[in-house]
Scaffold this motif. Sequence first.
Motif, mmCIF file in Angstrom:
data_model
loop_
_atom_site.group_PDB
_atom_site.id
_atom_site.type_symbol
_atom_site.label_atom_id
_atom_site.label_comp_id
_atom_site.label_asym_id
_atom_site.label_seq_id
_atom_site.Cartn_x
_atom_site.Cartn_y
_atom_site.Cartn_z
ATOM 1 N N LYS A 141 -14.266 -8.581 20.720
ATOM 2 C CA LYS A 141 -13.709 -7.277 20.357
ATOM 3 C C LYS A 141 -12.560 -6.873 21.265
ATOM 4 O O LYS A 141 -11.955 -7.693 21.960
ATOM 5 C CB LYS A 141 -14.793 -6.201 20.286
ATOM 6 C CG LYS A 141 -15.752 -6.406 19.106
ATOM 7 C CD LYS A 141 -16.487 -5.144 18.741
ATOM 8 C CE LYS A 141 -15.703 -4.334 17.719
ATOM 9 N NZ LYS A 141 -16.492 -3.179 17.232
ATOM 10 N N VAL A 142 -12.249 -5.572 21.250
ATOM 11 C CA VAL A 142 -11.042 -5.071 21.915
ATOM 12 C C VAL A 142 -11.397 -4.468 23.257
ATOM 13 O O VAL A 142 -12.349 -3.695 23.364
ATOM 14 C CB VAL A 142 -10.338 -4.012 21.037
ATOM 15 C CG1 VAL A 142 -9.132 -3.446 21.744
ATOM 16 C CG2 VAL A 142 -9.933 -4.610 19.696
ATOM 17 N N ASP A 143 -10.606 -4.795 24.262
ATOM 18 C CA ASP A 143 -10.886 -4.300 25.610
ATOM 19 C C ASP A 143 -10.055 -3.074 25.969
ATOM 20 O O ASP A 143 -10.549 -2.139 26.589
ATOM 21 C CB ASP A 143 -10.625 -5.409 26.633
ATOM 22 C CG ASP A 143 -11.533 -6.609 26.396
ATOM 23 O OD1 ASP A 143 -12.742 -6.411 26.297
ATOM 24 O OD2 ASP A 143 -11.010 -7.727 26.276
ATOM 25 N N VAL A 144 -8.772 -3.095 25.620
ATOM 26 C CA VAL A 144 -7.885 -1.976 25.952
ATOM 27 C C VAL A 144 -7.010 -1.671 24.745
ATOM 28 O O VAL A 144 -6.421 -2.580 24.154
ATOM 29 C CB VAL A 144 -6.981 -2.294 27.165
ATOM 30 C CG1 VAL A 144 -6.027 -1.137 27.433
ATOM 31 C CG2 VAL A 144 -7.821 -2.580 28.405
ATOM 32 N N VAL A 145 -6.918 -0.400 24.365
ATOM 33 C CA VAL A 145 -6.017 0.040 23.306
ATOM 34 C C VAL A 145 -5.122 1.131 23.878
ATOM 35 O O VAL A 145 -5.619 2.102 24.462
ATOM 36 C CB VAL A 145 -6.776 0.592 22.085
ATOM 37 C CG1 VAL A 145 -5.792 1.107 21.043
ATOM 38 C CG2 VAL A 145 -7.675 -0.470 21.475
ATOM 39 N N LEU A 146 -3.801 0.977 23.720
ATOM 40 C CA LEU A 146 -2.837 2.012 24.084
ATOM 41 C C LEU A 146 -2.436 2.699 22.787
ATOM 42 O O LEU A 146 -1.788 2.094 21.933
ATOM 43 C CB LEU A 146 -1.622 1.392 24.782
ATOM 44 C CG LEU A 146 -1.937 0.462 25.959
ATOM 45 C CD1 LEU A 146 -0.653 -0.092 26.561
ATOM 46 C CD2 LEU A 146 -2.757 1.192 27.018
ATOM 47 N N ALA A 156 -9.908 4.832 14.431
ATOM 48 C CA ALA A 156 -10.122 3.406 14.199
ATOM 49 C C ALA A 156 -10.031 2.608 15.499
ATOM 50 O O ALA A 156 -10.779 1.643 15.701
ATOM 51 C CB ALA A 156 -9.095 2.884 13.191
ATOM 52 N N SER A 157 -9.121 3.019 16.379
ATOM 53 C CA SER A 157 -8.973 2.321 17.659
ATOM 54 C C SER A 157 -10.223 2.478 18.503
ATOM 55 O O SER A 157 -10.689 1.521 19.138
ATOM 56 C CB SER A 157 -7.752 2.866 18.412
ATOM 57 O OG SER A 157 -6.563 2.665 17.680
ATOM 58 N N LEU A 158 -10.762 3.693 18.521
ATOM 59 C CA LEU A 158 -11.978 3.932 19.287
ATOM 60 C C LEU A 158 -13.143 3.113 18.728
ATOM 61 O O LEU A 158 -13.931 2.525 19.480
ATOM 62 C CB LEU A 158 -12.322 5.424 19.283
ATOM 63 C CG LEU A 158 -13.561 5.840 20.067
ATOM 64 C CD1 LEU A 158 -13.416 5.465 21.540
ATOM 65 C CD2 LEU A 158 -13.806 7.343 19.917
ATOM 66 N N ALA A 159 -13.223 3.043 17.406
ATOM 67 C CA ALA A 159 -14.307 2.288 16.773
ATOM 68 C C ALA A 159 -14.196 0.791 17.058
ATOM 69 O O ALA A 159 -15.202 0.071 17.049
ATOM 70 C CB ALA A 159 -14.296 2.528 15.268
ATOM 71 N N ALA A 160 -12.979 0.308 17.330
ATOM 72 C CA ALA A 160 -12.770 -1.126 17.557
ATOM 73 C C ALA A 160 -13.065 -1.546 18.986
ATOM 74 O O ALA A 160 -13.075 -2.740 19.286
ATOM 75 C CB ALA A 160 -11.329 -1.496 17.209
ATOM 76 N N LEU A 161 -13.290 -0.588 19.886
ATOM 77 C CA LEU A 161 -13.517 -0.933 21.285
ATOM 78 C C LEU A 161 -14.844 -1.643 21.490
ATOM 79 O O LEU A 161 -15.872 -1.242 20.950
ATOM 80 C CB LEU A 161 -13.498 0.328 22.159
ATOM 81 C CG LEU A 161 -12.145 0.943 22.507
ATOM 82 C CD1 LEU A 161 -12.363 2.129 23.426
ATOM 83 C CD2 LEU A 161 -11.223 -0.071 23.150
ATOM 84 N N ALA A 162 -14.781 -2.671 22.310
ATOM 85 C CA ALA A 162 -15.995 -3.355 22.724
ATOM 86 C C ALA A 162 -16.688 -2.550 23.816
ATOM 87 O O ALA A 162 -16.100 -1.625 24.382
ATOM 88 C CB ALA A 162 -15.628 -4.739 23.265
ATOM 89 N N PRO A 163 -17.943 -2.836 24.113
ATOM 90 C CA PRO A 163 -18.581 -2.195 25.261
ATOM 91 C C PRO A 163 -17.724 -2.385 26.511
ATOM 92 O O PRO A 163 -17.181 -3.464 26.753
ATOM 93 C CB PRO A 163 -19.916 -2.933 25.371
ATOM 94 C CG PRO A 163 -20.215 -3.345 23.965
ATOM 95 C CD PRO A 163 -18.880 -3.704 23.377
#
Length: 259
Positions: A141-146, A156-163
């Motif tokens: 999954k995703v570690d960092v989203v700017l 959607a970005s928040l939902a894509a975040l990994a633990p």
Amino acid sequence: MRAIQITEFGGPEVLRVAELPEPVAGPGQVLVDVRRAGVNYADTHTVEDSYLSRSSLPMVPGAEVAGRTGDGRRIVALTDNGGYAERAVVHEAMAHDVPEGVSDEQALALVVQGVTAWHLLRTSAPEGLKERLVEANGGRKVDVVLEMTGGPVFDASLAALAPFGRLVTYGMASRVPATAVRAEALMGRSRAVVGFWLAHCLGRPGMYREPLAELLALTADGSLKPQVGAVYPLEEAARAHADLRARRTVGKLALDTTR
């Protein structure tokens, strides 16, 4: 001097050319003969009074200028509005010499967008965080989203975040608020949401001048290539704002105050 002045809040249509007295520099300030004024998406919020800081009328918008001082220094600077004009007053602490090999447009691309990107990666998302998160999360999954759009894109970005993932929000270009974030939703997946606004860096030693100096040096030696977009005549500021809001532009926009 010629300047763009607004006397009412609204869209691009409120940006009008006016003849105004030349500003006078006070203690700790310098007068700049503006060659290029940067156009930032935040300017569109300022003009309609929907930005994080409130605006007052009448006002000459524009917080980024590139030009020369009376003693011949070539500088790029941030200012408390007033940039869409042939001359502007800036605080000396916010002015930075532009090295040879860096154009006015490139310097303007760095003074807000460049320094913001620097801090998003090095301050709001600490260096090495991605590697630590990938290791902790097994590379999934995703570690960092700017994120700077807001609304459904934020959701959607928040939902894509990994633990242990981190979302850094630094704008709301869509003008649509995101769904409220609940503490239990963050705890449930060990996620973090961090806000960033460059204004908070300006009064802290080293958080503005040092990153900008690094970015200008990298541009001067060819290691960094800022994306420069269209340059509009000063009197076409309204068209620049309309194009920016309509997503018709790519790269840093600027106003040419000499034409």
